[in-house]
Design an enzyme around this catalytic site. Structure first.
Site, PDB file in Angstrom:
ATOM      1  N   LYS A  43       0.836  -1.202   0.000  1.00 53.59           N
ATOM      2  CA  LYS A  43       0.000   0.000   0.000  1.00 53.59           C
ATOM      3  C   LYS A  43       0.876   1.258   0.000  1.00 53.59           C
ATOM      4  CE  LYS A  43      -4.064  -2.028   2.201  1.00 53.59           C
ATOM      5  NZ  LYS A  43      -4.994  -1.995   3.359  1.00 53.59           N
ATOM      6  N   GLY A  60       1.229  -4.015  10.221  1.00 52.21           N
ATOM      7  CA  GLY A  60       2.433  -3.688   9.484  1.00 52.21           C
ATOM      8  C   GLY A  60       2.535  -2.186   9.300  1.00 52.21           C
ATOM      9  N   CYS A 112      -0.198   1.536   6.691  1.00 55.84           N
ATOM     10  CA  CYS A 112      -0.383   0.471   7.674  1.00 55.84           C
ATOM     11  C   CYS A 112      -1.418  -0.535   7.189  1.00 55.84           C
ATOM     12  CB  CYS A 112      -0.856   1.036   9.017  1.00 55.84           C
ATOM     13  SG  CYS A 112       0.224   2.266   9.758  1.00 55.84           S
ATOM     14  N   ASP A 113      -1.313  -1.743   7.703  1.00 51.43           N
ATOM     15  CA  ASP A 113      -2.352  -2.733   7.466  1.00 51.43           C
ATOM     16  C   ASP A 113      -2.379  -3.700   8.635  1.00 51.43           C
ATOM     17  OD1 ASP A 113      -3.646  -5.319   6.154  1.00 51.43           O
ATOM     18  OD2 ASP A 113      -4.143  -3.597   4.910  1.00 51.43           O
ATOM     19  N   SER A 114      -3.583  -4.034   9.084  1.00 50.72           N
ATOM     20  CA  SER A 114      -3.744  -4.892  10.254  1.00 50.72           C
ATOM     21  C   SER A 114      -4.341  -6.247   9.877  1.00 50.72           C
ATOM     22  CB  SER A 114      -4.648  -4.217  11.293  1.00 50.72           C
ATOM     23  OG  SER A 114      -4.091  -3.005  11.740  1.00 50.72           O
TER      24      SER A 114
END
Length: 210
Positions: free
Chosen positions: A57, A111, A74-76
């Site tokens: 992303k 992340g 960010c990515d969860s």
């Protein structure tokens, strides 16, 4: 690394929770949505998946940015029963997940991709923050009501902590900001490692009167 007035601070996310968290921390990020399709990346390891998604992303936005800038993406991903769980997508799938999660615990991995460019200098880092969550033992009626509220359908792990789902989280081991989707202490440390002091990003740096 000395910041200039031309430096842009960009949040590569459409998450309102991340945006508001950064604003409450004194920052005023510009939002650029990556448009990256998450289904392009698959990984059986939840922490590694969160890291890869965040970087993908972030890179999608970096490619559209010119000049000096800071980009944070960010990515969860929730790790539960040894498997990664993203956004359920439907109330039915959210309910099914909550029937299994209630009374148990999981680990939310987020992340963080941080990219800094100043002139010809480009630095980046990708790291993961992990937080253990303890879920309340919800009744069947609570599971049904929450799943059909619409809130858990489009969030990682089928829950939030800063909305209706907050009442269903009985304990947290780790950074609570990470559960919202961005670990402020981790982002601060990454930026510091890349030569950017966190306080220099504050919109209003004046000290309060005592």
């Amino acid at each position: 690394m000395t910041l200039t007035p031309k430096h842009r601070f960009i949040l590569a996310s459409q998450s309102e929770g991340r945006l508001q968290l950064l604003r409450r921390a004194g920052l005023d990020p510009e939002v650029i949505i990556s448009g990256f399709e998450e289904s392009q990346i698959r990984d059986d390891d939840a922490a590694r998946l969160a890291r890869r998604l965040a970087e993908a992303k972030g890179r999608a936005v970096v490619d559209r940015v010119e000049g000096d800038a800071i980009v944070v993406a960010c990515d969860s991903v929730l790790e539960f029963e040894g498997r990664p769980h993203g956004k359920p997508g439907t109330p039915e799938r959210a309910a099914e997940q909550w029937y299994r999660m209630r009374g148990r615990q999981g680990v939310l991995h987020t992340g963080h991709f941080v990219w800094v460019r100043r002139g010809d200098d480009v630095l980046k880092a990708v790291r993961v923050a992990s937080t253990v969550l303890h879920f309340a033992d919800l009744s069947d009626d609570e599971v049904h009501a929450y799943a059909h509220s619409g809130e858990p359908v489009w969030v990682a792990g089928a829950f939030t902590i800063d909305g209706l789902g907050g009442a269903f989280i009985t304990g947290i081991d780790g950074d609570p900001h990470n559960v919202v989707g961005i670990s402020l202490p981790l982002v601060r440390q990454i930026l510091l490692d890349l030569g950017v002091p966190w306080h220099e990003l504050w919109v209003n740096r004046s000290a309060p009167e005592r």
